[in-house]
Each structure stands twice: as structure tokens, then as C-alpha cells.
Design a protein around this motif. Structure first.
Motif, PDB file in Angstrom:
ATOM      1  N   ALA A 261       0.833  -1.209   0.000  1.00  0.00           N
ATOM      2  CA  ALA A 261       0.000   0.000   0.000  1.00  0.00           C
ATOM      3  C   ALA A 261       0.867   1.257   0.000  1.00  0.00           C
ATOM      4  CB  ALA A 261      -0.932  -0.010   1.211  1.00  0.00           C
ATOM      5  N   LEU A 262       1.936   1.252   0.816  1.00  0.00           N
ATOM      6  CA  LEU A 262       2.833   2.406   0.854  1.00  0.00           C
ATOM      7  C   LEU A 262       3.564   2.572  -0.478  1.00  0.00           C
ATOM      8  CD1 LEU A 262       4.343   2.038   4.432  1.00  0.00           C
ATOM      9  CD2 LEU A 262       2.730   3.771   3.646  1.00  0.00           C
ATOM     10  N   SER A 263       3.937   1.448  -1.098  1.00  0.00           N
ATOM     11  CA  SER A 263       4.604   1.534  -2.404  1.00  0.00           C
ATOM     12  C   SER A 263       3.665   2.131  -3.451  1.00  0.00           C
ATOM     13  CB  SER A 263       5.063   0.141  -2.839  1.00  0.00           C
ATOM     14  OG  SER A 263       6.046  -0.361  -1.947  1.00  0.00           O
ATOM     15  N   ASP A 264       2.397   1.743  -3.401  1.00  0.00           N
ATOM     16  CA  ASP A 264       1.424   2.314  -4.340  1.00  0.00           C
ATOM     17  C   ASP A 264       1.284   3.818  -4.123  1.00  0.00           C
ATOM     18  OD1 ASP A 264       1.053  -0.190  -5.366  1.00  0.00           O
ATOM     19  OD2 ASP A 264      -0.739  -0.629  -4.177  1.00  0.00           O
ATOM     20  N   LYS A 265       1.206   4.229  -2.862  1.00  0.00           N
ATOM     21  CA  LYS A 265       1.104   5.663  -2.564  1.00  0.00           C
ATOM     22  C   LYS A 265       2.351   6.403  -3.035  1.00  0.00           C
ATOM     23  CE  LYS A 265      -1.902   5.244   1.500  1.00  0.00           C
ATOM     24  NZ  LYS A 265      -2.007   5.484   2.959  1.00  0.00           N
ATOM     25  N   ASN A 266       3.506   5.784  -2.800  1.00  0.00           N
ATOM     26  CA  ASN A 266       4.760   6.420  -3.199  1.00  0.00           C
ATOM     27  C   ASN A 266       4.841   6.552  -4.723  1.00  0.00           C
ATOM     28  OD1 ASN A 266       7.528   7.234  -2.034  1.00  0.00           O
ATOM     29  ND2 ASN A 266       8.050   5.959  -3.775  1.00  0.00           N
ATOM     30  N   ASN A 267       4.437   5.506  -5.437  1.00  0.00           N
ATOM     31  CA  ASN A 267       4.449   5.571  -6.902  1.00  0.00           C
ATOM     32  C   ASN A 267       3.479   6.638  -7.412  1.00  0.00           C
ATOM     33  OD1 ASN A 267       6.321   3.500  -6.947  1.00  0.00           O
ATOM     34  ND2 ASN A 267       4.785   1.908  -7.171  1.00  0.00           N
ATOM     35  N   LYS A 268       2.330   6.733  -6.757  1.00  0.00           N
ATOM     36  CA  LYS A 268       1.356   7.750  -7.153  1.00  0.00           C
ATOM     37  C   LYS A 268       1.909   9.152  -6.913  1.00  0.00           C
ATOM     38  CE  LYS A 268      -3.435   9.185  -6.374  1.00  0.00           C
ATOM     39  NZ  LYS A 268      -4.669   8.929  -5.587  1.00  0.00           N
ATOM     40  N   ALA A 269       2.556   9.355  -5.754  1.00  0.00           N
ATOM     41  CA  ALA A 269       3.148  10.670  -5.453  1.00  0.00           C
ATOM     42  C   ALA A 269       4.269  10.988  -6.434  1.00  0.00           C
ATOM     43  CB  ALA A 269       3.679  10.684  -4.012  1.00  0.00           C
ATOM     44  N   TYR A 270       5.063   9.981  -6.784  1.00  0.00           N
ATOM     45  CA  TYR A 270       6.152  10.216  -7.735  1.00  0.00           C
ATOM     46  C   TYR A 270       5.595  10.581  -9.113  1.00  0.00           C
ATOM     47  CZ  TYR A 270      10.371   9.486 -10.468  1.00  0.00           C
ATOM     48  OH  TYR A 270      11.433   9.661 -11.315  1.00  0.00           O
ATOM     49  N   ALA A 271       4.518   9.884  -9.525  1.00  0.00           N
ATOM     50  CA  ALA A 271       3.887  10.221 -10.808  1.00  0.00           C
ATOM     51  C   ALA A 271       3.329  11.646 -10.781  1.00  0.00           C
ATOM     52  CB  ALA A 271       2.787   9.216 -11.121  1.00  0.00           C
ATOM     53  N   GLU A 272       2.731  12.021  -9.644  1.00  0.00           N
ATOM     54  CA  GLU A 272       2.203  13.383  -9.507  1.00  0.00           C
ATOM     55  C   GLU A 272       3.331  14.405  -9.562  1.00  0.00           C
ATOM     56  OE1 GLU A 272      -0.536  15.993  -6.349  1.00  0.00           O
ATOM     57  OE2 GLU A 272      -0.163  13.851  -6.033  1.00  0.00           O
ATOM     58  N   LEU A 273       4.462  14.093  -8.908  1.00  0.00           N
ATOM     59  CA  LEU A 273       5.617  14.992  -8.944  1.00  0.00           C
ATOM     60  C   LEU A 273       6.154  15.135 -10.368  1.00  0.00           C
ATOM     61  CD1 LEU A 273       7.840  16.646  -7.514  1.00  0.00           C
ATOM     62  CD2 LEU A 273       9.085  14.498  -7.175  1.00  0.00           C
ATOM     63  N   LYS A 274       6.231  14.011 -11.083  1.00  0.00           N
ATOM     64  CA  LYS A 274       6.710  14.044 -12.464  1.00  0.00           C
ATOM     65  C   LYS A 274       5.777  14.891 -13.334  1.00  0.00           C
ATOM     66  CE  LYS A 274       9.464  12.429 -15.752  1.00  0.00           C
ATOM     67  NZ  LYS A 274       8.838  13.025 -16.914  1.00  0.00           N
ATOM     68  N   ALA A 275       4.457  14.686 -13.178  1.00  0.00           N
ATOM     69  CA  ALA A 275       3.498  15.468 -13.968  1.00  0.00           C
ATOM     70  C   ALA A 275       3.590  16.953 -13.619  1.00  0.00           C
ATOM     71  CB  ALA A 275       2.082  14.952 -13.718  1.00  0.00           C
ATOM     72  N   LEU A 276       3.768  17.262 -12.319  1.00  0.00           N
ATOM     73  CA  LEU A 276       3.891  18.658 -11.897  1.00  0.00           C
ATOM     74  C   LEU A 276       5.134  19.303 -12.498  1.00  0.00           C
ATOM     75  CD1 LEU A 276       2.807  20.923 -10.035  1.00  0.00           C
ATOM     76  CD2 LEU A 276       4.249  19.988  -8.228  1.00  0.00           C
ATOM     77  N   GLN A 277       6.251  18.583 -12.480  1.00  0.00           N
ATOM     78  CA  GLN A 277       7.487  19.121 -13.058  1.00  0.00           C
ATOM     79  C   GLN A 277       7.350  19.297 -14.563  1.00  0.00           C
ATOM     80  OE1 GLN A 277      10.396  16.292 -11.701  1.00  0.00           O
ATOM     81  NE2 GLN A 277      10.821  17.406  -9.826  1.00  0.00           N
ATOM     82  N   ASP A 278       6.748  18.316 -15.233  1.00  0.00           N
ATOM     83  CA  ASP A 278       6.572  18.438 -16.688  1.00  0.00           C
ATOM     84  C   ASP A 278       5.718  19.656 -17.025  1.00  0.00           C
ATOM     85  OD1 ASP A 278       8.080  16.194 -16.997  1.00  0.00           O
ATOM     86  OD2 ASP A 278       6.392  14.818 -17.247  1.00  0.00           O
ATOM     87  N   ALA A 279       4.595  19.838 -16.297  1.00  0.00           N
ATOM     88  CA  ALA A 279       3.727  20.984 -16.567  1.00  0.00           C
ATOM     89  C   ALA A 279       4.454  22.298 -16.282  1.00  0.00           C
ATOM     90  CB  ALA A 279       2.455  20.885 -15.718  1.00  0.00           C
ATOM     91  N   HIS A 280       5.212  22.324 -15.168  1.00  0.00           N
ATOM     92  CA  HIS A 280       5.925  23.557 -14.796  1.00  0.00           C
ATOM     93  C   HIS A 280       6.955  23.931 -15.856  1.00  0.00           C
ATOM     94  CE1 HIS A 280       7.988  26.514 -12.290  1.00  0.00           C
ATOM     95  NE2 HIS A 280       9.119  25.911 -12.629  1.00  0.00           N
ATOM     96  N   PHE A 281       7.771  22.955 -16.267  1.00  0.00           N
ATOM     97  CA  PHE A 281       8.838  23.281 -17.205  1.00  0.00           C
ATOM     98  C   PHE A 281       8.303  23.490 -18.617  1.00  0.00           C
ATOM     99  CE2 PHE A 281      11.341  21.071 -13.864  1.00  0.00           C
ATOM    100  CZ  PHE A 281      12.100  22.163 -13.502  1.00  0.00           C
ATOM    101  N   THR A 282       7.173  22.862 -18.947  1.00  0.00           N
ATOM    102  CA  THR A 282       6.545  23.157 -20.237  1.00  0.00           C
ATOM    103  C   THR A 282       6.079  24.606 -20.280  1.00  0.00           C
ATOM    104  OG1 THR A 282       5.833  20.864 -20.506  1.00  0.00           O
ATOM    105  CG2 THR A 282       4.660  22.531 -21.785  1.00  0.00           C
ATOM    106  N   GLN A 283       5.395  25.042 -19.203  1.00  0.00           N
ATOM    107  CA  GLN A 283       4.972  26.440 -19.137  1.00  0.00           C
ATOM    108  C   GLN A 283       6.181  27.370 -19.119  1.00  0.00           C
ATOM    109  OE1 GLN A 283       2.446  27.302 -15.800  1.00  0.00           O
ATOM    110  NE2 GLN A 283       2.253  29.467 -16.295  1.00  0.00           N
ATOM    111  N   LEU A 284       7.242  26.947 -18.423  1.00  0.00           N
ATOM    112  CA  LEU A 284       8.453  27.774 -18.363  1.00  0.00           C
ATOM    113  C   LEU A 284       9.076  27.917 -19.749  1.00  0.00           C
ATOM    114  CD1 LEU A 284      10.416  29.280 -16.505  1.00  0.00           C
ATOM    115  CD2 LEU A 284      11.672  27.141 -16.234  1.00  0.00           C
ATOM    116  N   ARG A 285       9.127  26.818 -20.522  1.00  0.00           N
ATOM    117  CA  ARG A 285       9.672  26.889 -21.876  1.00  0.00           C
ATOM    118  C   ARG A 285       8.826  27.795 -22.757  1.00  0.00           C
ATOM    119  NH1 ARG A 285      10.771  21.357 -20.870  1.00  0.00           N
ATOM    120  NH2 ARG A 285       8.770  20.740 -21.760  1.00  0.00           N
ATOM    121  N   GLN A 286       7.488  27.665 -22.640  1.00  0.00           N
ATOM    122  CA  GLN A 286       6.619  28.517 -23.443  1.00  0.00           C
ATOM    123  C   GLN A 286       6.777  29.989 -23.056  1.00  0.00           C
ATOM    124  OE1 GLN A 286       2.758  26.844 -22.771  1.00  0.00           O
ATOM    125  NE2 GLN A 286       3.061  25.154 -24.218  1.00  0.00           N
TER     126      GLN A 286
END
Length: 493
Positions: A261-286
Motif C-alpha cells: 500500500a505504501l509503495s502504491d502511494k509512493n508511486n502515485k506521489a512520484y507520478a504526480e511529482l513528475k506530472a507537476l514538473q513536466d507541466a511547470h517546465f513546459t509552461q516555463l519553456r513557453q
């Protein structure tokens, strides 16, 4: 069980530097976006810079969550390792040993059962054999014995011997046939008798073997019951060992479920962090693409404006140079010559008797004092010069000072004529000049005349200075470095 892979753990370990590593990438990636948009002639969309503080707060919150998650997973992993302690391993080993011993007893019981089954099979075979023997014996008992046959033959012989003369032929033939049949039966009976003896012997042997086998089967069944009771008693030991093992295994399984259960939560948080970074740097590039485009556009506008200003400045410089060329004085020292004429005019106005005397000596005839007063402030030669804009401005100013000086001298003269004042003529008459005139005296290094007696000498000096400037060569511009070095040397001195 599913645990984070080495790659995931490495990514989690270095994710704190993800933003710093991605910033140069975003900066490099913004240039191709702006270049592609400029090449297509279409400006990139205007995008504001992302909120860096909000982004860093969200990233930090996710990192804190994953850090706490990892700490909890480490604690659970320690508990799982604790369940593999010697005590827990001993319970599992005890169950394993008990189960193996139970299997050994079960195998022993099965072997005993198989042996008893074989004995029972032999018993059944012997019983079947004995049944056949008994049946044969019973069959043998249903036929006539040798003794009975011999007795019947003897009866027939006696009857034929005693009653032979009274018997009919048919009766005699019947008796002969009966005797013949009895002889045949006698031979068969003799054989059956021998067989019966053997069958009886075989029956005795089978019954003896059955008795021994029955005893062996009874002993085998007794041992089988003893093994079964022993196995039954040991099943309780196995049940207890299994319960102890299952208790530890259930705890470990529960902990591993928590780990998943903790691994699932950790993977979900990591995916959310990755999506947040991608969105941030995409907006930054634009946003950087728009910034570069806007900066280039403003730079081009600024360069165009500067080009227009430079063009206007060049035209203005050309116009100004042309005007200055047109307004350039004929003589390089025209301003100084005008100023010297002004000084000469001021001295003559201040000491008219001295001026008249000099004019008389020069012309060879006496002149009235009023003629000196009416003389022009600037000589005809100086007045005919084109002095330029700067010199003309100074000349106008000096003319104003001259008018003021004349007015002041007139007032002073009138003042001296009243109430016992000093006389307005004579060599001891004091002369006065305004500050501007005194400044011009200082500029040319000429002592200003303080009395009328000194006016003649002052006039001669001014005339000599005027002659000097008329023949003096034009000024040469001194380089700024030379001027600065000269000033520095003067300061040191």
C-alpha cells in the motif's frame, strides 16, 4: 511483493536536484521553440511565467510525503526482518520438523497397513484353497467306499452261488453287470481314497498355515492400531506448531500488505511529482519562448528607433556644422580684439582728457573732450569683422556692461560736483570700472588704471595687446590627455 526498483529509488534520491537540472534544459529548449515560431512567421503564444514559489511548495510537499513514506516503509521492513528472527524461524522449523515426523509415522502406518493387507490377501487365498479341499473331501464322501463295494460284490457272489439255479437268465445277467460295475467303482474308489488322504493332509497343512497367518494378522493389526494412536497423538503437536507458524506468517503478510500500500502511494506521489514538473517546465519553456520573441521584437524596434535617431542626429550635426561654418569668424581672435577695443573705449570714457591728448598728439591737432565721449566703443576694423555666434553674444553682453559703466560714471561725476565733492578733472582723479571690465583687464594681464595719470600708460598697453592679437596665429586644439597631464603636473607643483 512489489518493491520500488533501483531505478525508482535512484530517481527519488536525486529528485531534489530535478528542478536545478531541468532549468538549463528548459532554457535550451526555449530557443528552438522561439526559433521555430519566428521561422514560421507566427509569434508564439503569450504565456506568463509559472509561479515558482507555488511550484516549489508543491514539490516540497510531495518530497516530504515521499520522505515520510520511505521512513514508514523502512520501519515496516525492520519489523519484517524482525519476524525472521530465530524465535520466528524456530516456530517454522518446529512445524517443519513436526510435519516431517508426522509424515514418517504416516509412512510407517501405511507400510503396516500394506503388510496387514498382504497377510489378509494370503489368508483369503488360503481360505479359498481350504474351501476347495473341503469341497473335494465332501465330493469324495458322496461316492461308495472300497469296503462297501467289496461287501456288495460279496453279496452278489453269494447270491449267485446259492441262488444261481433258481435265477432267471435276465436276473443273472443283471447281477453280473452289477458286479462288473462295482469292480469298476472299486478301482475309482481306491483312487479316491488315496486322493482323500492327500486332501486331508493338505487341509491340515492349510489350516495350520491359516492359524499361523491369523496370529500374524492379529499382531499386525495390533501394531497398526498402536501406530495410528501414536500418529493421532502427534497430530496435536503438528497443529500447535502450525498455529505458531501461521501467527508469524499472518503478521508478516499483514506487514507486506502495508508495504505494498505504501509503495502504491509512493508511486502515485512520484507520478504526480513528475506530472507537476513536466507541466511547470513546459509552461516555463513557453514563457521563455514568448520572452525571447518579445525581447527580439523590442530589440528590433529599439534598433529601428536608434537608427532613426542616429539619422536625425546626423542630419542635425550636418546642419549645425553648416551653420557653424557659415558663422565662423574671419579672424581667429575676433572676440579678443573686440574685448580689447571695449577696454580701450572704457579707459577713454573714464579719462577723456588723456584720450583727447593722445588723439591730439596722433592727429597733430587738439580735439574737444566731447569728441572723445562720442567715439564708438568698438573700432571700425573690429566692428567690420564677422565674429561668430559665441563672440557676438559676448560682445552684446560687454556692450550692456559698457552702457552701465557710462551711466555709473556719469552719476559719479555729477556727485563729485556737488557739496564740496572733488573736481571732475585732473591727474589725481580716481577712475572706477565695473567687475566685468576689471575681469577683462585680468584676462589680458593689464593693470587697470586707478587714477587718470595712469590712463595713458593703460591705453598704450591695450593698443600694444591689440596689435599683438592682430598678428597672433590661430589656436591649436590640445589633446585631452595632454591637458589632463598638464593639470595634474600643475596640481602637484
Amino acid at each position: 511483493l512489489t518493491f520500488p526498483t533501483t531505478r525508482t529509488l535512484r530517481a527519488m534520491a536525486v529528485e531534489s536536484g530535478a528542478a536545478a537540472a531541468a532549468a538549463p534544459v528548459a532554457k535550451e529548449a526555449a530557443a528552438p521553440v522561439a526559433a521555430a515560431a519566428a521561422a514560421e512567421g507566427v509569434p508564439p503564444p503569450k504565456v506568463d511565467l509559472p509561479d515558482r514559489d507555488a511550484f516549489e511548495r508543491k514539490v516540497q510537499a510531495l518530497k516530504d510525503f515521499m520522505k515520510a513514506n520511505k521512513a514508514e516503509k523502512d520501519a515496516i521492513q525492520k519489523r519484517i526482518e524482525g519476524n525472521k528472527s530465530p524465535a520466528t524461524s524456530g516456530a517454522a522449523k518446529e512445524f517443519h520438523d513436526a510435519r516431517e515426523h508426522q509424515k514418517a509415522i504416516q509412512q510407517e502406518l501405511n507400510a503396516q497397513k500394506e503388510m496387514v493387507s498382504k497377510l489378509i490377501a494370503r489368508q483369503n487365498a488360503l481360505r479359498e484353497r481350504r474351501g476347495k479341499v473341503v469341497a473335494a473331501l465332501r465330493e469324495g464322501r458322496s461316492s461308495l467306499s472300497v469296503e462297501e463295494i467289496d461287501r456288495r460284490i460279496a453279496d452278489i457272489d453269494y447270491r449267485m452261488s446259492t441262488e444261481g439255479h433258481t435265477l432267471s437268465l435276465k436276473e443273472e445277467k443283471d447281477l453280473v453287470k452289477s458286479r462288473t460295475d462295482l469292480n469298476k467303482q472299486r478301482r475309482s474308489a481306491e483312487s479316491s481314497a488315496r486322493d482323500r488322504e492327500a486332501t486331508e493332509s493338505s487341509k491340515a497343512s492349510v489350516e495350520a498355515e491359516l492359524d499361523a497367518l491369523n496370529e500374524e494378522i492379529t499382531a499386525g493389526k495390533a501394531k497398526q492400531r498402536e501406530i495410528f494412536e501414536r500418529l493421532k497423538g502427534y497430530n496435536e503437536v503438528v497443529t500447535k506448531a502450525k498455529a505458531a507458524r501461521d501467527a508469524g506468517r499472518s503478521s508478516t503478510d499483514s506487514l507486506r500488505d502495508s508495504m505494498r500500500a505504501l509503495s502504491d502511494k509512493n508511486n502515485k506521489a512520484y507520478a504526480e511529482l513528475k506530472a507537476l514538473q513536466d507541466a511547470h517546465f513546459t509552461q516555463l519553456r513557453q514563457a521563455r519562448a514568448w520572452r525571447d520573441y518579445d525581447r527580439k521584437r523590442r530589440q528590433e524596434e529599439w534598433e529601428a528607433r536608434k537608427a532613426e535617431e542616429a539619422k536625425a542626429r546626423k542630419e542635425d550635426d550636418e546642419r549645425r556644422a553648416k551653420e557653424e561654418e557659415e558663422a565662423k569668424p574671419d579672424h581667429p581672435w575676433a572676440l579678443e580684439l573686440v574685448e580689447l577695443d571695449m577696454l580701450l573705449h572704457y579707459i577713454r570714457k573714464a579719462a577723456p582728457q588723456v584720450a583727447a591728448k593722445l588723439d591730439a598728439e596722433k592727429a597733430g591737432a587738439a580735439a574737444a573732450p566731447e569728441a572723445a565721449a562720442a567715439a564708438p566703443a568698438v573700432s571700425a576694423a573690429a566692428a567690420s569683422l564677422k565674429v561668430g555666434t559665441k563672440a557676438q553674444t559676448a560682445l552684446d553682453a560687454l556692450g550692456d556692461f559698457g552702457d552701465a559703466s557710462r551711466e555709473q560714471s556719469s552719476r559719479r561725476g555729477r556727485g563729485r560736483g556737488r557739496k564740496g565733492g572733488r573736481k571732475a578733472s585732473g591727474d589725481l582723479e580716481e577712475l572706477s570700472f565695473d567687475l566685468a571690465t576689471l575681469g577683462m583687464f585680468g584676462k589680458f594681464g593689464i593693470e587697470p588704471p586707478l587714477k587718470a595719470a595712469e590712463a595713458e600708460e593703460a591705453i598704450k598697453r591695450v593698443q600694444a595687446k591689440h596689435a599683438e592679437y592682430e598678428s597672433k596665429p590661430a589656436k591649436t586644439k590640445t589633446p585631452k590627455a595632454t591637458v589632463a597631464a598638464t593639470e595634474a603636473s600643475e596640481e602637484e607643483e
